[in-house]
Scaffold this active site. Sequence first.
Site, PDB file in Angstrom:
ATOM      1  N   ARG A  22       0.692  -1.237   0.093  1.00 37.83           N
ATOM      2  CA  ARG A  22      -0.076  -0.066   0.102  1.00 37.83           C
ATOM      3  C   ARG A  22       0.954   1.271  -0.046  1.00 37.83           C
ATOM      4  NH1 ARG A  22      -5.270   0.226   1.862  1.00 37.83           N
ATOM      5  NH2 ARG A  22      -4.837   2.413   1.774  1.00 37.83           N
ATOM      6  N   GLU A  41     -11.453   6.421  -2.035  1.00 35.94           N
ATOM      7  CA  GLU A  41     -11.906   4.899  -1.899  1.00 35.94           C
ATOM      8  C   GLU A  41     -10.890   4.569  -0.634  1.00 35.94           C
ATOM      9  OE1 GLU A  41     -12.338   2.247  -4.854  1.00 35.94           O
ATOM     10  OE2 GLU A  41     -13.108   3.735  -6.280  1.00 35.94           O
ATOM     11  N   LYS A  55     -12.082  -6.931  -8.599  1.00 39.03           N
ATOM     12  CA  LYS A  55     -12.364  -6.916  -7.336  1.00 39.03           C
ATOM     13  C   LYS A  55     -13.107  -5.889  -6.654  1.00 39.03           C
ATOM     14  CE  LYS A  55      -9.673  -5.098  -3.141  1.00 39.03           C
ATOM     15  NZ  LYS A  55      -8.513  -4.442  -2.447  1.00 39.03           N
ATOM     16  N   ARG A  90      -4.086   3.461  -3.035  1.00 40.84           N
ATOM     17  CA  ARG A  90      -5.313   3.760  -2.851  1.00 40.84           C
ATOM     18  C   ARG A  90      -5.757   5.246  -2.812  1.00 40.84           C
ATOM     19  NH1 ARG A  90      -7.159   0.974  -4.484  1.00 40.84           N
ATOM     20  NH2 ARG A  90      -7.115  -0.840  -3.398  1.00 40.84           N
ATOM     21  N   GLN A 121     -10.247  -6.993   8.690  1.00 46.67           N
ATOM     22  CA  GLN A 121      -9.050  -8.272   8.091  1.00 46.67           C
ATOM     23  C   GLN A 121      -8.712  -9.094   9.086  1.00 46.67           C
ATOM     24  OE1 GLN A 121      -5.917  -5.911   6.468  1.00 46.67           O
ATOM     25  NE2 GLN A 121      -6.898  -5.683   4.562  1.00 46.67           N
ATOM     26  N   HIS A 162     -14.098   0.312  -4.180  1.00 44.57           N
ATOM     27  CA  HIS A 162     -14.559   0.331  -2.907  1.00 44.57           C
ATOM     28  C   HIS A 162     -15.846   1.122  -2.192  1.00 44.57           C
ATOM     29  CE1 HIS A 162     -10.325  -0.956  -3.042  1.00 44.57           C
ATOM     30  NE2 HIS A 162     -10.657  -1.792  -2.193  1.00 44.57           N
TER      31      HIS A 162
END
Length: 251
Positions: A48, A86, A170, A82, A236, A143
């Site tokens: 990320r 989002e 995704k 990212r 997560q 997202h």
Amino acid sequence: MNTVTVKNVTLGSGSPKIIVPLVGKNEVELIEEAKHLLTIDCDLVEWRVDFFDQVADFQAAAEMSKKIAEILADKPVLFTFRTKQEGGEIPFSDEQYFGLYKTVIENGAIDLLDVELFMDDALVQQTIEAAHEKGIKIVMCNHDFDKTPNKEEIVSRLCRMQEKNADICKIAVMPQCADDVLTLLAATNEMKTAHADRPIVTMSMGQLGMVSRMSGEVFGSAMTFGAAKKASAPGQVPVEELREVLKTLAL
């Protein structure tokens, strides 16, 4: 459904593959974290890069990607900026976003590249073509941190990703109730059985949606995100627990 193989990892068959985030803020943290991930039972790593304090220096990001790739060796690396809209860490203009990606495609060392669905179409296509020329696979994503769209909209967005020539499609959505989790799972199953010709990755976020991260083999999601030290999205599951659940479900 066609599978996608990156290094020694095949997405789209068998149990969902586990991917963990790399979220260090500087070179020292990233190297330490990457070495730690070698001891973790994961299949892929997502860098990320929006957490990286030098991300605005595109060449520095490209050089850092080489150091990460060297450490992780056989583990495929997904490179992700990212955007703020989002759920990302910092604001970036479209020019910066695609400039970073162009530099890393040309000068970095990555296996997969995350591209958001709702970006400029022409720039997205240029980026996909440039990545594919280098053998880099595209994970196209969307997202929604506020809600869960209806089933038809989720399927529609995944289909649009296929049409844009993503290698992996995704979507991650936020549930407000148990029915929202069922909506995401139903959309995943419909996509898998009626539309998908490549791997798809879906998840319902937060505590409420945790079951979606573990049931991919049943409903059709090819990859699931687990946390090593620090999670990069709500809900997560720690990698060790996730692997045990996936092994149990595969029996």
